[in-house]
Design a protein around this motif. Sequence first.
Motif, PDB file in Angstrom:
ATOM      1  N   SER A  46       0.820  -1.211   0.000  1.00  0.00           N
ATOM      2  CA  SER A  46       0.000   0.000   0.000  1.00  0.00           C
ATOM      3  C   SER A  46       0.854   1.262   0.000  1.00  0.00           C
ATOM      4  CB  SER A  46      -0.895   0.014   1.239  1.00  0.00           C
ATOM      5  OG  SER A  46      -1.684  -1.142   1.278  1.00  0.00           O
ATOM      6  N   PRO A  47       0.368   2.282  -0.695  1.00  0.00           N
ATOM      7  CA  PRO A  47       1.079   3.555  -0.677  1.00  0.00           C
ATOM      8  C   PRO A  47       1.009   4.199   0.709  1.00  0.00           C
ATOM      9  CG  PRO A  47      -1.019   3.777  -1.813  1.00  0.00           C
ATOM     10  CD  PRO A  47      -0.851   2.326  -1.499  1.00  0.00           C
ATOM     11  N   GLU A  48       2.073   4.836   1.100  1.00  0.00           N
ATOM     12  CA  GLU A  48       2.139   5.452   2.434  1.00  0.00           C
ATOM     13  C   GLU A  48       1.293   6.712   2.552  1.00  0.00           C
ATOM     14  OE1 GLU A  48       3.521   4.410   5.322  1.00  0.00           O
ATOM     15  OE2 GLU A  48       3.848   2.543   4.239  1.00  0.00           O
ATOM     16  N   ASP A  49       0.862   7.266   1.429  1.00  0.00           N
ATOM     17  CA  ASP A  49       0.134   8.534   1.491  1.00  0.00           C
ATOM     18  C   ASP A  49      -1.373   8.384   1.312  1.00  0.00           C
ATOM     19  OD1 ASP A  49       0.250   7.766  -1.135  1.00  0.00           O
ATOM     20  OD2 ASP A  49       0.760   9.746  -1.918  1.00  0.00           O
ATOM     21  N   SER A  50      -1.878   7.168   1.315  1.00  0.00           N
ATOM     22  CA  SER A  50      -3.310   6.959   1.119  1.00  0.00           C
ATOM     23  C   SER A  50      -3.925   6.335   2.363  1.00  0.00           C
ATOM     24  CB  SER A  50      -3.562   6.046  -0.082  1.00  0.00           C
ATOM     25  OG  SER A  50      -4.943   5.786  -0.209  1.00  0.00           O
ATOM     26  N   TRP A  51      -4.928   7.000   2.919  1.00  0.00           N
ATOM     27  CA  TRP A  51      -5.591   6.497   4.113  1.00  0.00           C
ATOM     28  C   TRP A  51      -6.598   5.398   3.812  1.00  0.00           C
ATOM     29  CZ3 TRP A  51      -7.198  11.347   7.382  1.00  0.00           C
ATOM     30  CH2 TRP A  51      -6.049  12.008   7.794  1.00  0.00           C
ATOM     31  N   ASP A  52      -7.104   5.372   2.580  1.00  0.00           N
ATOM     32  CA  ASP A  52      -8.215   4.455   2.310  1.00  0.00           C
ATOM     33  C   ASP A  52      -7.945   3.404   1.232  1.00  0.00           C
ATOM     34  OD1 ASP A  52      -8.170   6.231   0.204  1.00  0.00           O
ATOM     35  OD2 ASP A  52     -10.327   6.589   0.206  1.00  0.00           O
ATOM     36  N   ARG A  53      -6.814   3.443   0.570  1.00  0.00           N
ATOM     37  CA  ARG A  53      -6.513   2.462  -0.486  1.00  0.00           C
ATOM     38  C   ARG A  53      -5.352   1.579  -0.065  1.00  0.00           C
ATOM     39  NH1 ARG A  53      -9.309   4.281  -5.456  1.00  0.00           N
ATOM     40  NH2 ARG A  53      -8.627   2.295  -6.265  1.00  0.00           N
ATOM     41  N   GLY A  54      -5.473   0.287  -0.370  1.00  0.00           N
ATOM     42  CA  GLY A  54      -4.412  -0.647  -0.030  1.00  0.00           C
ATOM     43  C   GLY A  54      -4.221  -1.684  -1.120  1.00  0.00           C
ATOM     44  N   THR A  55      -3.026  -2.245  -1.174  1.00  0.00           N
ATOM     45  CA  THR A  55      -2.691  -3.265  -2.158  1.00  0.00           C
ATOM     46  C   THR A  55      -1.972  -4.409  -1.465  1.00  0.00           C
ATOM     47  OG1 THR A  55      -2.423  -1.572  -3.852  1.00  0.00           O
ATOM     48  CG2 THR A  55      -1.466  -3.735  -4.318  1.00  0.00           C
ATOM     49  N   LEU A  56      -2.456  -5.625  -1.692  1.00  0.00           N
ATOM     50  CA  LEU A  56      -1.808  -6.825  -1.174  1.00  0.00           C
ATOM     51  C   LEU A  56      -1.327  -7.669  -2.342  1.00  0.00           C
ATOM     52  CD1 LEU A  56      -4.254  -7.966   1.662  1.00  0.00           C
ATOM     53  CD2 LEU A  56      -2.130  -6.676   1.888  1.00  0.00           C
ATOM     54  N   ALA A  57      -0.117  -8.207  -2.216  1.00  0.00           N
ATOM     55  CA  ALA A  57       0.416  -9.163  -3.190  1.00  0.00           C
ATOM     56  C   ALA A  57       0.493 -10.517  -2.497  1.00  0.00           C
ATOM     57  CB  ALA A  57       1.799  -8.732  -3.665  1.00  0.00           C
ATOM     58  N   VAL A  58       0.026 -11.555  -3.200  1.00  0.00           N
ATOM     59  CA  VAL A  58      -0.053 -12.903  -2.646  1.00  0.00           C
ATOM     60  C   VAL A  58       0.680 -13.853  -3.579  1.00  0.00           C
ATOM     61  CG1 VAL A  58      -1.635 -14.744  -1.958  1.00  0.00           C
ATOM     62  CG2 VAL A  58      -2.326 -12.371  -1.690  1.00  0.00           C
ATOM     63  N   CYS A  59       1.365 -14.859  -2.998  1.00  0.00           N
ATOM     64  CA  CYS A  59       2.071 -15.845  -3.807  1.00  0.00           C
ATOM     65  C   CYS A  59       1.953 -17.219  -3.150  1.00  0.00           C
ATOM     66  CB  CYS A  59       3.538 -15.451  -3.939  1.00  0.00           C
ATOM     67  SG  CYS A  59       4.482 -16.586  -4.981  1.00  0.00           S
ATOM     68  N   CYS A  60       1.785 -18.253  -3.981  1.00  0.00           N
ATOM     69  CA  CYS A  60       1.782 -19.626  -3.494  1.00  0.00           C
ATOM     70  C   CYS A  60       2.465 -20.518  -4.529  1.00  0.00           C
ATOM     71  CB  CYS A  60       0.372 -20.115  -3.183  1.00  0.00           C
ATOM     72  SG  CYS A  60      -0.728 -20.193  -4.603  1.00  0.00           S
ATOM     73  N   VAL A  61       2.921 -21.688  -4.072  1.00  0.00           N
ATOM     74  CA  VAL A  61       3.636 -22.624  -4.932  1.00  0.00           C
ATOM     75  C   VAL A  61       3.015 -23.996  -4.777  1.00  0.00           C
ATOM     76  CG1 VAL A  61       5.884 -23.679  -5.408  1.00  0.00           C
ATOM     77  CG2 VAL A  61       5.769 -21.312  -4.648  1.00  0.00           C
ATOM     78  N   GLY A  62       2.978 -24.764  -5.870  1.00  0.00           N
ATOM     79  CA  GLY A  62       2.454 -26.126  -5.819  1.00  0.00           C
ATOM     80  C   GLY A  62       3.050 -26.976  -6.925  1.00  0.00           C
ATOM     81  N   ASN A  63       2.722 -28.267  -6.902  1.00  0.00           N
ATOM     82  CA  ASN A  63       3.298 -29.171  -7.894  1.00  0.00           C
ATOM     83  C   ASN A  63       2.378 -29.432  -9.086  1.00  0.00           C
ATOM     84  OD1 ASN A  63       1.426 -30.772  -6.706  1.00  0.00           O
ATOM     85  ND2 ASN A  63       2.841 -32.380  -6.066  1.00  0.00           N
ATOM     86  N   SER A  64       1.226 -28.744  -9.126  1.00  0.00           N
ATOM     87  CA  SER A  64       0.374 -28.864 -10.307  1.00  0.00           C
ATOM     88  C   SER A  64      -0.340 -27.537 -10.564  1.00  0.00           C
ATOM     89  CB  SER A  64      -0.664 -29.980 -10.137  1.00  0.00           C
ATOM     90  OG  SER A  64      -1.695 -29.594  -9.261  1.00  0.00           O
ATOM     91  N   PHE A  65      -0.611 -27.307 -11.829  1.00  0.00           N
ATOM     92  CA  PHE A  65      -1.339 -26.103 -12.215  1.00  0.00           C
ATOM     93  C   PHE A  65      -2.692 -26.071 -11.510  1.00  0.00           C
ATOM     94  CE2 PHE A  65      -4.414 -23.843 -14.771  1.00  0.00           C
ATOM     95  CZ  PHE A  65      -3.743 -22.687 -15.135  1.00  0.00           C
TER      96      PHE A  65
END
Length: 107
Positions: free
Chosen positions: A48-67
């Motif tokens: 999330s940007p440090e200058d925004s009180w109401d907007r946020g961004t999350l990045a997620v990652c996972c790994v597995g052995n099949s699509f």
Amino acid sequence: MKTVPFFGTGIVEVNVPWSRSLKDRRQVLRSLVDHLRHHWNVSVVDLSPEDSWDRGTLAVCCVGNSFTAVREKLDALASYFAHREEEGEFHIMEQRFEVMGYDEFSR
């Protein structure tokens, strides 16, 4: 034949309309980050940007052995975010999820 690892990534942008400070926004996103890490076994970071009180961004990652396994986890995460949105803590502005294979190990 070697197994090719697959990884899934996602970006979820949210709006916290009731937030009146960075602390309010961080409280909502920290709750999401903690829950995702502990209950979904994924890597997640708040971008999330440090200058925004109401907007946020999350990045997620996972790994597995099949699509399929990775795609199912990302679909479940999308459903989880939709469920949390229904509870009224935030609104999803945009979300993108992608699965990729990494065949470098099979060479």
